[in-house]
Design a protein around this motif. Structure first.
Motif, PDB file in Angstrom:
ATOM      1  N   UNK A 113     -24.457 -11.662   8.915  1.00  0.00           N
ATOM      2  CA  UNK A 113     -25.696 -12.215   8.346  1.00  0.00           C
ATOM      3  C   UNK A 113     -25.460 -13.641   7.851  1.00  0.00           C
ATOM      4  N   UNK A 114     -24.287 -13.888   7.281  1.00  0.00           N
ATOM      5  CA  UNK A 114     -23.970 -15.233   6.806  1.00  0.00           C
ATOM      6  C   UNK A 114     -23.984 -16.261   7.920  1.00  0.00           C
ATOM      7  N   UNK A 115     -23.316 -15.965   9.035  1.00  0.00           N
ATOM      8  CA  UNK A 115     -23.264 -16.922  10.145  1.00  0.00           C
ATOM      9  C   UNK A 115     -24.624 -17.018  10.838  1.00  0.00           C
ATOM     10  N   UNK A 116     -25.368 -15.908  10.851  1.00  0.00           N
ATOM     11  CA  UNK A 116     -26.720 -15.905  11.419  1.00  0.00           C
ATOM     12  C   UNK A 116     -27.631 -16.862  10.644  1.00  0.00           C
ATOM     13  N   UNK A 117     -27.599 -16.760   9.318  1.00  0.00           N
ATOM     14  CA  UNK A 117     -28.443 -17.621   8.486  1.00  0.00           C
ATOM     15  C   UNK A 117     -28.020 -19.079   8.592  1.00  0.00           C
ATOM     16  N   UNK A 118     -26.704 -19.306   8.638  1.00  0.00           N
ATOM     17  CA  UNK A 118     -26.216 -20.685   8.755  1.00  0.00           C
ATOM     18  C   UNK A 118     -26.665 -21.308  10.065  1.00  0.00           C
ATOM     19  N   UNK A 139     -37.592 -16.289  24.023  1.00  0.00           N
ATOM     20  CA  UNK A 139     -37.730 -15.867  22.628  1.00  0.00           C
ATOM     21  C   UNK A 139     -38.810 -14.805  22.488  1.00  0.00           C
ATOM     22  N   UNK A 140     -39.937 -15.003  23.164  1.00  0.00           N
ATOM     23  CA  UNK A 140     -41.032 -14.038  23.081  1.00  0.00           C
ATOM     24  C   UNK A 140     -40.611 -12.689  23.656  1.00  0.00           C
ATOM     25  N   UNK A 141     -39.916 -12.707  24.793  1.00  0.00           N
ATOM     26  CA  UNK A 141     -39.468 -11.465  25.406  1.00  0.00           C
ATOM     27  C   UNK A 141     -38.428 -10.752  24.570  1.00  0.00           C
ATOM     28  N   UNK A 142     -37.532 -11.512  23.972  1.00  0.00           N
ATOM     29  CA  UNK A 142     -36.471 -10.911  23.163  1.00  0.00           C
ATOM     30  C   UNK A 142     -37.037 -10.331  21.875  1.00  0.00           C
ATOM     31  N   UNK A 143     -37.961 -11.070  21.257  1.00  0.00           N
ATOM     32  CA  UNK A 143     -38.528 -10.622  19.982  1.00  0.00           C
ATOM     33  C   UNK A 143     -39.324  -9.336  20.142  1.00  0.00           C
ATOM     34  N   UNK A 144     -39.918  -9.140  21.312  1.00  0.00           N
ATOM     35  CA  UNK A 144     -40.742  -7.953  21.531  1.00  0.00           C
ATOM     36  C   UNK A 144     -39.930  -6.663  21.389  1.00  0.00           C
ATOM     37  N   UNK A 145     -38.670  -6.720  21.828  1.00  0.00           N
ATOM     38  CA  UNK A 145     -37.803  -5.536  21.741  1.00  0.00           C
ATOM     39  C   UNK A 145     -36.453  -5.913  21.118  1.00  0.00           C
ATOM     40  N   UNK A 166     -24.870 -15.437  16.804  1.00  0.00           N
ATOM     41  CA  UNK A 166     -25.520 -16.744  16.896  1.00  0.00           C
ATOM     42  C   UNK A 166     -26.800 -16.736  17.721  1.00  0.00           C
ATOM     43  N   UNK A 167     -26.770 -16.095  18.882  1.00  0.00           N
ATOM     44  CA  UNK A 167     -27.909 -16.164  19.802  1.00  0.00           C
ATOM     45  C   UNK A 167     -29.212 -15.675  19.172  1.00  0.00           C
ATOM     46  N   UNK A 168     -29.235 -14.533  18.456  1.00  0.00           N
ATOM     47  CA  UNK A 168     -30.499 -14.103  17.835  1.00  0.00           C
ATOM     48  C   UNK A 168     -31.074 -15.130  16.864  1.00  0.00           C
ATOM     49  N   UNK A 169     -30.207 -15.919  16.238  1.00  0.00           N
ATOM     50  CA  UNK A 169     -30.694 -16.950  15.314  1.00  0.00           C
ATOM     51  C   UNK A 169     -31.508 -18.002  16.047  1.00  0.00           C
ATOM     52  N   UNK A 170     -31.159 -18.265  17.303  1.00  0.00           N
ATOM     53  CA  UNK A 170     -31.869 -19.273  18.083  1.00  0.00           C
ATOM     54  C   UNK A 170     -33.105 -18.691  18.768  1.00  0.00           C
TER      55      UNK A 170
END
Length: 247
Positions: A113-118, A139-145, A166-170
């Motif tokens: 969570x720390x590296x994600x937020x950073x 992003x839209x496709x990933x966020x859906x599921x 890292x990738x989910x943060x972007x």
């Protein structure tokens, strides 16, 4: 407020510096950790050589030992230091299979969570601006599921742990979804490593050498793959339902 104040390049520089500060601190800490050779302590040799000291301290100072272990695991994860497998096994070695799993999962989740937020604070907007519309579609496709996809990535180590941080943060994944998927998704693998650690004392007693490469047996891999398939069931169901409505 005058236009010169709004367009002040110094103000923009300060804002960029503040945004990039978390990543800069993490990079500096990573460099410092390797420069000091701290990664050398995340080894089975160090665990074996300090076995009696670690076991005695844990027995006499349970709460402190748990707090220190979770802290070390969180920092190691946030700095992406090698040795996650060793730490997971050490958790089982010091605290047993079940408690060891719990402390490993807590430490890894906090660090992730720390590296994600950073990353989200420092680089999210910059990468989105440079990537263009294709990232928005992804992003839209990933966020859906997002929860199902992240569970698969956590259950099956197809990509390095730091990449999945890292990738989910972007891709605009919410903190809640990321935290939940990380916590749940790493439980099975953590339990495997902690269970191995719980029996590590007998390996040291025999003087045998030990390597984490032998832990992920075909049976374990098949089990993790099965769990990952189950986590994709909601995605498949949703797509089938959508296709039926469209037809």
């Amino acid at each position: 407020m005058s236009s010169t104040t709004v367009n002040d390049p110094r103000r923009g520089f300060v804002q960029k510096a503040r945004r990039l500060a978390p990543i800069a601190v993490i990079l500096a800490a990573i460099f410092g950790a390797f420069a000091l050779g701290l990664d050398d302590y995340l080894s089975f040799e160090a665990l074996r050589d300090n076995r009696e000291i670690l076991m005695a301290f844990t027995a006499d100072n349970v709460i402190a030992a748990v707090a220190i272990f979770i802290g070390i695991y969180a920092v190691s994860t946030a700095l992406s230091l090698p040795g996650g497998a060793v730490l997971s096994i050490a958790g089982g070695f010091l605290f047993g299979s079940f408690l060891g799993t719990l402390w490993v999962v807590l430490g890894a989740t906090i660090g992730a969570v720390g590296i994600f937020l950073a990353a989200r604070t420092a680089l999210g907007d910059i990468l989105k601006a440079k990537a263009g519309p294709w990232l928005m579609k992804m992003e839209a496709g990933f966020q859906e599921n997002a929860l199902s996809y992240l569970l698969v990535l956590r259950l099956v180590p197809l990509f390095p742990f730091v990449v999945v941080n890292l990738v989910p943060a972007f891709l605009g994944v919410s903190l809640r979804t990321f935290t939940l998927a990380t916590f749940i998704g790493i439980i099975p693998g953590s339990f495997v490593f902690a269970s191995i650690g719980a029996g590590l004392g007998s390996v040291f007693d025999r003087g045998d050498s030990f390597s984490p490469t032998g832990i992920l047996t075909p049976e374990v891999i098949v089990a993790l793959l099965g769990l990952s398939v189950l986590s994709l069931v909601p995605v498949v169901y949703k797509r089938i339902k959508t296709s039926r409505k469209a037809s």
